[in-house]
Design an enzyme around this catalytic site. Structure first.
Site, PDB file in Angstrom:
ATOM      1  N   LEU A 177       0.848  -1.187   0.000  1.00 26.92           N
ATOM      2  CA  LEU A 177       0.000   0.000   0.000  1.00 26.92           C
ATOM      3  C   LEU A 177       0.885   1.239   0.000  1.00 26.92           C
ATOM      4  O   LEU A 177       1.572   1.523   0.982  1.00 26.92           O
ATOM      5  CB  LEU A 177      -0.910  -0.011   1.229  1.00 26.92           C
ATOM      6  CG  LEU A 177      -1.819   1.216   1.408  1.00 26.92           C
ATOM      7  CD1 LEU A 177      -2.858   1.265   0.297  1.00 26.92           C
ATOM      8  CD2 LEU A 177      -2.500   1.184   2.765  1.00 26.92           C
ATOM      9  N   HIS A 231       6.478   2.979  12.103  1.00 21.63           N
ATOM     10  CA  HIS A 231       7.103   4.165  11.524  1.00 21.63           C
ATOM     11  C   HIS A 231       6.066   5.296  11.488  1.00 21.63           C
ATOM     12  O   HIS A 231       4.883   5.047  11.241  1.00 21.63           O
ATOM     13  CB  HIS A 231       7.573   3.827  10.105  1.00 21.63           C
ATOM     14  CG  HIS A 231       8.473   4.842   9.498  1.00 21.63           C
ATOM     15  ND1 HIS A 231       8.012   6.032   8.970  1.00 21.63           N
ATOM     16  CD2 HIS A 231       9.825   4.846   9.315  1.00 21.63           C
ATOM     17  CE1 HIS A 231       9.030   6.722   8.487  1.00 21.63           C
ATOM     18  NE2 HIS A 231      10.137   6.039   8.692  1.00 21.63           N
TER      19      HIS A 231
END
Length: 340
Positions: A126, A230
């Site tokens: 994605l 992240h």
């Protein structure tokens, strides 16, 4: 308008651009021409196959701007992971060290190396290019896969999971990997991540410690990032959490990013999606829907305003939406209501 469609052979340059823009730690999009071409070829074959149960199919799609033809991003599904190449992960669990005689009772965390997701379906790859982020584009790119899972369940496993990118700095250095490197591997995180992305995983089995690792023995920096994502991955994680995905203690073996999972039939967008018949004409509805056709090989999905008539189970879509989805009056659609 963005429309999701299966990747084509002519999309190679656009996919390479997505790989270059995605940065370090995006294992499923390494900057490697042979691997990306292989993923395109496998996707072309997978979409063309007649399938009754999940196998080694990989479905790679792109988001195309219908006005310019520019590719805005990519998204994908791997039907069954680990059937050709091993899929490794760590499982974070607890063990008890106890002695009644000494009145000692210690609970410690351990990381156990394994292949527990073998055969499960992975939603992956994605990536939305920065200039296209905003509005419903991110939700479209993520949720379109759930319409596919709902419409074609025979192609996918009962367990669906996603690996979330773990913590690393701008140069691709991972605190978790740094500890593994110092003690077992002696190669940089970016090289290890790249080798995994191109399928060269033999070094993992050769060098990874086979016995459970006591978390307390890791560096403070490595311990702090276990199960953390992240910063750029937080929006994607929030979307999946709203869909019912959760982490059951599995983390990535390189950056310790969390793996989240959900049973296919429990995914919110799968549960609440429904079929309706297309009526193509102008309308004044302000309700947004995520809408897909029901042609697997010619799969199309987009986010658009539509008017639903519950009594007749018809959904009114504008002519430009019908053109993007490649449908006409009377065709079957799958859709789910969306919020801004």
């Amino acid at each position: 308008m963005l429309v999701i469609r299966p990747i084509r052979a002519s999309d190679f340059d656009a996919l390479m651009l997505c790989a270059e823009e995605s940065g370090h730690g995006f294992t499923s999009l390494p900057v490697d021409a042979d691997l990306l071409q292989g993923r395109i070829n496998n996707s072309l074959e997978s979409f063309a196959k007649q399938v009754t149960s999940p196998g080694m199919e990989g479905y790679l799609m792109v988001a195309e701007d219908t006005e310019t033809g520019e590719v805005a991003g990519t998204t994908g599904i791997e039907a069954a992971i680990g059937l050709d190449n091993p899929f490794y992960s760590y499982h974070l669990t607890k063990v008890v060290h106890s002695s009644r005689k000494l009145n000692v009772h210690n609970i410690v965390e351990v990381l156990t190396f394994g292949n527990n997701y073998t055969g499960a379906t992975e939603i992956c790859t994605l990536f939305l290019r920065p200039e296209f982020r905003g509005g419903l584009n991110g939700k479209l790119l993520s949720k379109c896969r759930f319409l596919m899972l709902a419409e074609f369940p025979e192609r996918f496993a009962d367990v669906v999971f996603a690996e979330m990118r773990g913590v690393s700095d701008d140069d691709g250095n991972s605190p978790f990997w740094q500890w593994l490197k110092d003690n077992f591997f002696s190669i940089d995180f970016t090289l290890a991540d790249y080798l995994t992305g191109i399928g060269a995983k033999g070094f993992i089995a050769d060098l990874m410690p086979k016995l459970p690792i006591y978390v307390s023995l890791l560096s403070e920096e490595a311990r702090a990032v276990i199960g953390q994502v992240h910063p750029k991955t937080r929006p994607a994680l929030r979307l999946l959490e709203k869909e019912g995905f959760s982490c059951r203690g599995y983390v990535d073996i390189f950056d310790a990013g969390p793996t989240v999972e959900c049973l296919r039939h429990n995914i919110e967008s799968v549960r609440h999606s429904f079929n309706a018949t297309a009526s193509v004409r102008e309308h004044s509805s302000a309700q947004h829907y995520l809408i897909s056709n029901t042609d697997f090989a010619g799969f199309r999905a987009t986010a658009a305003k539509a008017a639903l008539d519950p009594e007749t189970n018809h959904v009114v879509i504008a002519p430009e939406v019908a053109e993007a989805l490649q449908v006409k009056d009377g065709d079957r659609l799958r859709l789910i209501a969306m919020e801004e």
